[in-house]
Design a protein around this motif. Structure first.
Motif, PDB file in Angstrom:
ATOM      1  N   LEU A  99     128.196  60.384 -23.067  1.00  0.00           N
ATOM      2  CA  LEU A  99     128.462  61.832 -23.037  1.00  0.00           C
ATOM      3  C   LEU A  99     129.498  62.210 -24.092  1.00  0.00           C
ATOM      4  N   ASN A 100     130.591  61.446 -24.172  1.00  0.00           N
ATOM      5  CA  ASN A 100     131.647  61.781 -25.136  1.00  0.00           C
ATOM      6  C   ASN A 100     131.124  61.783 -26.573  1.00  0.00           C
ATOM      7  N   LEU A 101     130.202  60.876 -26.847  1.00  0.00           N
ATOM      8  CA  LEU A 101     129.630  60.824 -28.205  1.00  0.00           C
ATOM      9  C   LEU A 101     128.592  61.925 -28.429  1.00  0.00           C
ATOM     10  N   ARG A 105     127.818  66.574 -30.551  1.00  0.00           N
ATOM     11  CA  ARG A 105     126.750  66.550 -31.568  1.00  0.00           C
ATOM     12  C   ARG A 105     125.547  67.375 -31.112  1.00  0.00           C
ATOM     13  N   LEU A 106     125.205  67.284 -29.837  1.00  0.00           N
ATOM     14  CA  LEU A 106     124.120  68.131 -29.324  1.00  0.00           C
ATOM     15  C   LEU A 106     124.498  69.598 -29.496  1.00  0.00           C
ATOM     16  N   ALA A 107     125.801  69.881 -29.343  1.00  0.00           N
ATOM     17  CA  ALA A 107     126.275  71.271 -29.420  1.00  0.00           C
ATOM     18  C   ALA A 107     126.032  71.906 -30.784  1.00  0.00           C
ATOM     19  N   ARG A 146     131.809  51.729 -31.584  1.00  0.00           N
ATOM     20  CA  ARG A 146     132.005  50.284 -31.499  1.00  0.00           C
ATOM     21  C   ARG A 146     131.819  49.811 -30.050  1.00  0.00           C
ATOM     22  N   ASP A 147     132.392  50.562 -29.104  1.00  0.00           N
ATOM     23  CA  ASP A 147     132.290  50.161 -27.692  1.00  0.00           C
ATOM     24  C   ASP A 147     130.851  50.257 -27.192  1.00  0.00           C
ATOM     25  N   ILE A 148     130.153  51.326 -27.556  1.00  0.00           N
ATOM     26  CA  ILE A 148     128.788  51.483 -27.033  1.00  0.00           C
ATOM     27  C   ILE A 148     127.873  50.413 -27.639  1.00  0.00           C
ATOM     28  N   GLU A 149     128.163  50.012 -28.856  1.00  0.00           N
ATOM     29  CA  GLU A 149     127.326  48.951 -29.453  1.00  0.00           C
ATOM     30  C   GLU A 149     127.489  47.624 -28.693  1.00  0.00           C
ATOM     31  N   VAL A 150     128.700  47.358 -28.203  1.00  0.00           N
ATOM     32  CA  VAL A 150     128.903  46.154 -27.376  1.00  0.00           C
ATOM     33  C   VAL A 150     128.086  46.290 -26.087  1.00  0.00           C
ATOM     34  N   GLN A 151     128.146  47.488 -25.497  1.00  0.00           N
ATOM     35  CA  GLN A 151     127.392  47.707 -24.253  1.00  0.00           C
ATOM     36  C   GLN A 151     125.880  47.613 -24.494  1.00  0.00           C
ATOM     37  N   MET A 178     119.937  60.902 -25.288  1.00  0.00           N
ATOM     38  CA  MET A 178     121.145  61.650 -25.686  1.00  0.00           C
ATOM     39  C   MET A 178     121.888  60.913 -26.806  1.00  0.00           C
ATOM     40  N   LEU A 179     121.990  59.597 -26.629  1.00  0.00           N
ATOM     41  CA  LEU A 179     122.726  58.798 -27.621  1.00  0.00           C
ATOM     42  C   LEU A 179     122.061  58.866 -28.998  1.00  0.00           C
ATOM     43  N   SER A 180     120.755  59.123 -29.015  1.00  0.00           N
ATOM     44  CA  SER A 180     120.030  59.134 -30.295  1.00  0.00           C
ATOM     45  C   SER A 180     120.450  60.288 -31.209  1.00  0.00           C
ATOM     46  N   ILE A 181     121.261  61.209 -30.692  1.00  0.00           N
ATOM     47  CA  ILE A 181     121.783  62.292 -31.538  1.00  0.00           C
ATOM     48  C   ILE A 181     122.986  61.799 -32.362  1.00  0.00           C
ATOM     49  N   VAL A 182     123.460  60.586 -32.059  1.00  0.00           N
ATOM     50  CA  VAL A 182     124.670  60.064 -32.715  1.00  0.00           C
ATOM     51  C   VAL A 182     124.274  59.194 -33.902  1.00  0.00           C
ATOM     52  N   LYS A 183     124.698  59.630 -35.065  1.00  0.00           N
ATOM     53  CA  LYS A 183     124.361  58.897 -36.290  1.00  0.00           C
ATOM     54  C   LYS A 183     125.190  57.614 -36.373  1.00  0.00           C
TER      55      LYS A 183
END
Ligand SMILES: N[C@@H](CCC(=O)N[C@@H](CS)C(=O)NCC(=O)O)C(=O)O
Length: 212
Positions: A99-101, A105-107, A146-151, A178-183
């Motif tokens: 959500l934080n990421l 960006r969705l906005a 970096r954290d989400i990539e570990v997850q 949702m995450l796919s909006i993050v480059k």
């Protein structure tokens, strides 16, 4: 049937998924973010998704919609899973960083619920109250990515060989969408394959084309 949705909304993605998986036609109605009258007139409160059934009555709550549509025709696809499945536990830990990421960006993405300036401003105002200033969230992106990539690496082994659909997909796919909006997020192979398979089988498209 008609489905009232926001495109950014993970609960709406859930409801859309079942129509694709069952190959059932549905008319999508994208509602403006600042249009409270439409949902309130239909179900008494501002919430999405809302299903208009064939008999003209309306229902809210994404999983109620999923189960209702799943029960209408053919073999059920929403196979129940244990309450604390590995995917659900993974999702609980990854949900807030996703959500934080994705929210800031969705906005700024070109989505139908933000077709007017006031609608986009209403989203920013609502979500700033929930998540804090968008500038701050965007500034935290390098660490969050970096954290989400570990997850995602942990998720990758859970998805190896997965080729069926069950209730976990209605939790996992909307969030990965949702995450796919993050480059710039690197997806391990099984996760990437999963996202592409779900996009194809549900017809609910990923946001890679608008990633920022
Ligand atoms: N439990 C509901 C949650 C739905 C929900 O929270 N939807 C959000 C959009 S993502 C919403 O309608 N928020 C209120 C608003 O738009 O003001 C469900 O699963 O359908």
């Amino acid at each position: 049937m008609k489905l009232y949705v926001y495109d950014h909304c993970p609960f709406c993605a859930r409801a859309r998924m079942i129509f694709g998986l069952k190959s059932l036609p549905v008319e999508l109605r994208f509602v403006l973010e600042d249009d409270a009258d439409t949902p309130t007139g239909l179900v008494g409160k501002k919430t999405m998704p809302i299903l208009e059934k064939a008999d003209g009555t309306h229902m809210a709550e994404s999983m109620d919609i999923v189960h209702y549509v799943d029960g209408l025709h053919g073999t059920p696809v929403v196979i129940p899973v244990e309450e604390n499945s590995a995917i659900k536990l993974w999702h609980d830990a990854a949900w807030r960083p996703i959500l934080n990421l994705s929210i800031p960006r969705l906005a700024r993405a070109d989505l139908p619920e933000f077709a007017t300036e006031t609608a986009r401003a209403a989203f920013k105002s609502r979500q700033t109250k929930n998540f804090g200033a968008f500038e701050d969230l965007l500034g935290q992106s390098p660490e969050l990515i970096r954290d989400i990539e570990v997850q995602l690496t942990e998720l990758d082994s859970m998805l190896a060989g997965r080729d069926h659909v069950d209730a976990d997909d209605f939790v996992l796919y909307p969030s990965l969408r949702m995450l796919s909006i993050v480059k710039g997020v690197q997806y391990p192979a099984n996760v990437r394959r999963y996202m592409e398979r779900m996009e194809q089988s549900t017809g609910v498209g990923l946001h890679f084309g608008q990633a920022s």
